[in-house]
Design a protein around this motif. Structure first.
Motif, PDB file in Angstrom:
ATOM      1  N   GLY A   1       0.809  -1.201   0.000  1.00 56.18           N
ATOM      2  CA  GLY A   1       0.000   0.000   0.000  1.00 56.18           C
ATOM      3  C   GLY A   1       0.847   1.258   0.000  1.00 56.18           C
ATOM      4  O   GLY A   1       1.993   1.263   0.446  1.00 56.18           O
TER       5      GLY A   1
ATOM      6  N   VAL B   1      -3.805   5.488   0.310  1.00 51.21           N
ATOM      7  CA  VAL B   1      -4.334   6.108  -0.914  1.00 51.21           C
ATOM      8  C   VAL B   1      -4.308   5.169  -2.110  1.00 51.21           C
ATOM      9  O   VAL B   1      -4.972   5.418  -3.122  1.00 51.21           O
ATOM     10  CB  VAL B   1      -3.563   7.401  -1.250  1.00 51.21           C
ATOM     11  N   SER B   2      -3.551   4.070  -2.003  1.00 51.62           N
ATOM     12  CA  SER B   2      -3.485   3.105  -3.096  1.00 51.62           C
ATOM     13  C   SER B   2      -3.021   1.765  -2.537  1.00 51.62           C
ATOM     14  O   SER B   2      -2.227   1.726  -1.588  1.00 51.62           O
ATOM     15  CB  SER B   2      -2.515   3.583  -4.184  1.00 51.62           C
TER      16      SER B   2
ATOM     17  N   THR C   1      -7.237  -4.079  -6.500  1.00 57.13           N
ATOM     18  CA  THR C   1      -6.303  -2.975  -6.749  1.00 57.13           C
ATOM     19  C   THR C   1      -7.112  -1.684  -6.847  1.00 57.13           C
ATOM     20  O   THR C   1      -8.125  -1.655  -7.547  1.00 57.13           O
ATOM     21  CB  THR C   1      -5.532  -3.188  -8.068  1.00 57.13           C
TER      22      THR C   1
ATOM     23  N   THR D   1      -6.912   2.952  -6.314  1.00 54.50           N
ATOM     24  CA  THR D   1      -6.259   4.204  -5.935  1.00 54.50           C
ATOM     25  C   THR D   1      -7.341   5.263  -5.761  1.00 54.50           C
ATOM     26  O   THR D   1      -8.236   5.391  -6.614  1.00 54.50           O
ATOM     27  CB  THR D   1      -5.261   4.671  -7.019  1.00 54.50           C
TER      28      THR D   1
ATOM     29  N   PHE E   1      -5.625  10.846  -6.250  1.00 58.80           N
ATOM     30  CA  PHE E   1      -4.219  10.457  -6.303  1.00 58.80           C
ATOM     31  C   PHE E   1      -3.877   9.633  -7.550  1.00 58.80           C
ATOM     32  O   PHE E   1      -2.772   9.099  -7.651  1.00 58.80           O
ATOM     33  CB  PHE E   1      -3.844   9.672  -5.036  1.00 58.80           C
ATOM     34  N   ARG E   2      -4.819   9.547  -8.484  1.00 55.06           N
ATOM     35  CA  ARG E   2      -4.567   8.818  -9.716  1.00 55.06           C
ATOM     36  C   ARG E   2      -3.728   9.647 -10.683  1.00 55.06           C
ATOM     37  O   ARG E   2      -3.567  10.845 -10.517  1.00 55.06           O
ATOM     38  CB  ARG E   2      -5.903   8.414 -10.369  1.00 55.06           C
TER      39      ARG E   2
ATOM     40  N   ILE F   1       1.505   6.254  -8.931  1.00 56.69           N
ATOM     41  CA  ILE F   1       1.571   5.537  -7.653  1.00 56.69           C
ATOM     42  C   ILE F   1       1.360   4.039  -7.851  1.00 56.69           C
ATOM     43  O   ILE F   1       2.098   3.215  -7.307  1.00 56.69           O
ATOM     44  CB  ILE F   1       0.525   6.098  -6.663  1.00 56.69           C
ATOM     45  N   ALA F   2       0.340   3.676  -8.635  1.00 52.62           N
ATOM     46  CA  ALA F   2       0.034   2.258  -8.859  1.00 52.62           C
ATOM     47  C   ALA F   2       1.213   1.542  -9.520  1.00 52.62           C
ATOM     48  O   ALA F   2       1.539   0.401  -9.181  1.00 52.62           O
ATOM     49  CB  ALA F   2      -1.218   2.115  -9.713  1.00 52.62           C
TER      50      ALA F   2
ATOM     51  N   LEU G   1       3.883   0.988  -6.908  1.00 54.25           N
ATOM     52  CA  LEU G   1       3.461  -0.087  -6.017  1.00 54.25           C
ATOM     53  C   LEU G   1       3.683  -1.440  -6.655  1.00 54.25           C
ATOM     54  O   LEU G   1       4.137  -2.395  -6.008  1.00 54.25           O
ATOM     55  CB  LEU G   1       1.970   0.058  -5.669  1.00 54.25           C
TER      56      LEU G   1
END
Length: 215
Positions: free
Chosen positions: A2, A10-11, A27, A29, A33-34, A38-39, A42
């Protein structure tokens, strides 16, 4: 794994593991915060963990209209295995038949003999310890359904018998409906069955996988 900002998640990516294989069971986000990568970060962090734990295959599903997600997964090395359709129904008319309930363990043998294998979440290993699931049979025709209305296995040797079983499962459903998730789109027999009972196709997905040793 995360991503947190000021202790707020947030994700995340949540996977389930069986032996040396994992399945992405969730999964997400938070909207604001997209599109910040970030994804993707991660995922790369997660891949380090999976590699250290000798994971060889990563499996996931993605809604086929979510082009951004599909492109992200393809950029990470994932390939499409097959297309999966999801149906729901709240009313089924059928002939009267005697429905038998068999040991849920028989589902493992039925699954092994099927041409179109169930998806990860529909496989026997996913529901074997869930007491809400039941195996219903009429002759060689069989269906595994839960009291919550989830149908995990359809072995439609005979269409009319299968309709009768699904009608029985619908009456047992505590949600007032049945959901047939991740039906292999190449299974034309099940497609005809869904049309015959008037089931609604509400979403289609792709099943994708990545072999970590080829990454």
């Amino acid at each position: 794994v995360g991503a947190f900002i000021d202790e707020c998640l947030v994700s995340f990516i949540l996977v389930g593991r069986r032996g040396n294989r994992v399945y992405d069971s969730g999964t997400a986000t938070i909207k604001e915060f997209r599109r910040q990568g970030i994804a993707s970060k991660l995922f790369e962090y997660q891949m380090q963990i999976l590699t250290k734990n000798a994971i060889s295959e990563y499996i996931l599903e993605c809604i086929d209209t979510n082009e951004k997600a599909m492109k992200l997964y393809e950029s990470k090395g994932f390939s499409v295995i097959r297309h999966l359709d999801c149906y729901r129904v709240s009313k089924i008319e059928s002939k009267d038949m005697k429905i038998e309930e068999a040991s849920l363990q028989e589902a493992a043998e039925i699954e092994a003999s099927m041409l179109y294998k169930p998806s990860w979440q529909n496989s026997y290993l996913s529901y074997q310890k869930d007491a809400s699931y039941h195996l219903y049979k009429v002759g060689k025709t069989s269906v595994v359904a839960s009291e919550r209305g989830s149908v995990s296995l359809i072995n439609a040797e005979d269409i009319d018998s299968c309709i009768a079983i699904l009608s029985h499962a619908l009456k047992k459903s505590q949600t007032g409906g049945l959901r047939m998730i991740n039906i292999d789109s190449e299974n034309t027999k099940i497609k005809k069955l869904m049309e015959k009972i008037g089931a609604e196709l509400f979403v289609s997905q792709v099943e994708m996988n990545l072999f970590l040793d080829q990454r």
